[in-house]
Design an enzyme around this catalytic site. Structure first.
Site, PDB file in Angstrom:
ATOM      1  N   ARG A  56       0.802  -1.281  -0.031  1.00 57.44           N
ATOM      2  CA  ARG A  56      -0.094   0.106   0.111  1.00 57.44           C
ATOM      3  C   ARG A  56       0.916   1.290   0.062  1.00 57.44           C
ATOM      4  O   ARG A  56       1.896   1.343   0.831  1.00 57.44           O
ATOM      5  CB  ARG A  56      -1.041   0.046   0.969  1.00 57.44           C
ATOM      6  CG  ARG A  56      -1.968   1.252   1.388  1.00 57.44           C
ATOM      7  CD  ARG A  56      -2.535   1.187   2.721  1.00 57.44           C
ATOM      8  NE  ARG A  56      -3.528   0.284   2.745  1.00 57.44           N
ATOM      9  CZ  ARG A  56      -4.531   0.530   2.118  1.00 57.44           C
ATOM     10  NH1 ARG A  56      -4.940   1.539   1.309  1.00 57.44           N
ATOM     11  NH2 ARG A  56      -5.668  -0.406   2.214  1.00 57.44           N
ATOM     12  N   SER A  70     -10.997   6.212  16.681  1.00 61.36           N
ATOM     13  CA  SER A  70     -11.657   4.904  17.211  1.00 61.36           C
ATOM     14  C   SER A  70     -10.449   4.531  18.311  1.00 61.36           C
ATOM     15  O   SER A  70     -10.999   4.123  19.322  1.00 61.36           O
ATOM     16  CB  SER A  70     -11.909   4.263  16.169  1.00 61.36           C
ATOM     17  OG  SER A  70     -12.195   2.830  16.575  1.00 61.36           O
ATOM     18  N   GLY A  75      -8.875   1.794  22.048  1.00 58.27           N
ATOM     19  CA  GLY A  75      -7.826   1.180  22.024  1.00 58.27           C
ATOM     20  C   GLY A  75      -7.552   0.363  20.562  1.00 58.27           C
ATOM     21  O   GLY A  75      -8.609   0.481  19.688  1.00 58.27           O
ATOM     22  N   GLY A  95      -0.620  -4.177   9.211  1.00 49.76           N
ATOM     23  CA  GLY A  95      -1.399  -3.240  10.330  1.00 49.76           C
ATOM     24  C   GLY A  95      -0.849  -2.102  10.238  1.00 49.76           C
ATOM     25  O   GLY A  95      -0.815  -1.209  11.158  1.00 49.76           O
ATOM     26  N   GLU A  96      -0.203  -1.429   9.071  1.00 54.16           N
ATOM     27  CA  GLU A  96       0.312  -0.340   9.002  1.00 54.16           C
ATOM     28  C   GLU A  96      -0.626   1.156   9.348  1.00 54.16           C
ATOM     29  O   GLU A  96      -0.273   2.103  10.157  1.00 54.16           O
ATOM     30  CB  GLU A  96       1.155   0.215   7.708  1.00 54.16           C
ATOM     31  CG  GLU A  96       1.871   1.290   7.636  1.00 54.16           C
ATOM     32  CD  GLU A  96       2.975   1.485   6.519  1.00 54.16           C
ATOM     33  OE1 GLU A  96       3.089   2.774   6.263  1.00 54.16           O
ATOM     34  OE2 GLU A  96       3.286   0.777   5.769  1.00 54.16           O
ATOM     35  N   GLU A 129      -1.146 -10.813   3.012  1.00 55.49           N
ATOM     36  CA  GLU A 129      -2.080 -10.497   4.096  1.00 55.49           C
ATOM     37  C   GLU A 129      -2.846  -9.161   3.738  1.00 55.49           C
ATOM     38  O   GLU A 129      -3.991  -8.914   3.783  1.00 55.49           O
ATOM     39  CB  GLU A 129      -1.358 -10.155   5.331  1.00 55.49           C
ATOM     40  CG  GLU A 129      -0.947 -11.669   6.263  1.00 55.49           C
ATOM     41  CD  GLU A 129      -0.486 -11.246   7.741  1.00 55.49           C
ATOM     42  OE1 GLU A 129      -1.222 -10.518   8.172  1.00 55.49           O
ATOM     43  OE2 GLU A 129       0.340 -11.990   8.081  1.00 55.49           O
TER      44      GLU A 129
END
Length: 301
Positions: A56, A70, A75, A95-96, A129
């Site tokens: 990405r 959020s 958290g 998870g960037e 992923e």
């Protein structure tokens, strides 16, 4: 609530274990590796670096700030995944967006799954992923598939198994990379859909691709209208030659099918046909592996 608190405390305990130089875990066989690898650990956010293999390249600022809000309230619900590089040093695998949003709100730690992987494994994990779980645009997905082919040496069949997508779907994405960069940018920016891109890829001349791209955007053409425009372009191009023999139009049943043959087999299929309907189909191959792949597609064996 007590269960969640216990789990969080366990994560902090594992974090302390990772900071102990006497427990510097470098492989799955090291002492205490089973307590860390594959578990959720609260890691110092400053101990994590971004992944250079991240497919990405565009992060929407508005969406990122919404995620940050959020995270500020609730958290980080879904842990990121990292791989261990060195003592108390990690690199993002996936998870960037969560990582960036957590930094925006000033978090000092972030929950993470820890993996031990070499560069090639990390690249494959990051690409697979992201293809499966992130909202990549069609060009980013195509580039991810291409990197799996170039850097991991995956065949399209193996890639199909790995990412859980049909081989024809992967082929359709990869064909988008034949588009002119200007047209690719139009897809990435949302001016064109993947359907528009699939139609435009049938135009070989890049200048003509761009001309039709501008027409699509300017006149807000649908995918169906674009397909018709491409067909008209190709028929006009065939009629511009000097020799009747060279430019004789194929029967409609051939002309309407040749692209489907090429797309299904992922090779440039040649079809010649007389006006009466007789002709021949030529299917090229460049290796024994490719021959067997085509054989399986045609014969199912």
């Amino acid at each position: 609530m007590a269960k969640a608190t216990k789990k969080q405390a366990l994560g902090r305990g594992l974090s302390a274990l990772l900071k102990d130089p006497e427990n510097d875990i470098q492989s799955a066989t090291d002492r205490n590796a089973d307590k860390v690898v594959g578990n959720i650990v609260e890691l110092d956010i400053d101990a994590i670096e971004v992944n250079p293999f991240q497919p990405r390249s565009n992060f929407n600022d508005e969406a990122l700030h919404e995620l940050a809000s959020s995270i500020r309230e609730l958290g980080v619900i879904q842990p990121i995944t990292v791989r261990k590089l060195d003592f108390n040093k990690f690199q993002l695998v996936s998870g960037e967006r969560r990582y960036r949003a957590s930094r925006l709100v000033g978090l000092e730690t972030i929950p993470a799954y820890i993996r031990i992987a070499n560069d090639q494994e990390s690249l494959e994990m990051a690409l697979v992923e992201n293809i499966q779980r992130q909202d990549l645009d069609p060009i980013e997905i195509a580039l991810s598939y291409q990197r799996l082919i170039d850097d991991i040496q995956l065949t399209q069949e193996k890639m199909s198994e790995r990412v859980g997508k049909k081989r024809s779907t992967i082929t359709n994405y990869l064909r988008l990379l034949k588009l002119d960069p200007i047209v690719q940018t139009g897809i990435r920016d949302g001016f064109l859909s993947m359907g528009h891109g699939r139609a435009l890829v049938n135009i070989d001349k890049k200048a003509d691709q761009i001309a039709l791209y501008e027409k699509i955007v300017g006149e807000n053409l649908s995918v169906r209208n674009t397909e018709q425009a491409v067909k008209a372009y190709r028929e006009g191009k065939k009629g511009s030659g000097k020799s009747n023999k060279q430019t004789s139009k194929k029967p409609d049943f051939v002309d309407d099918t040749i692209d489907k043959f090429t797309e299904h087999l992922s090779v440039k299929v040649g079809i010649t046909a007389s006006p009466k309907g007789s002709g021949k189909i030529t299917i090229p191959f460049h290796s024994q592996e490719e021959f067997k792949r085509i054989q399986k597609l045609i014969l199912g064996q």
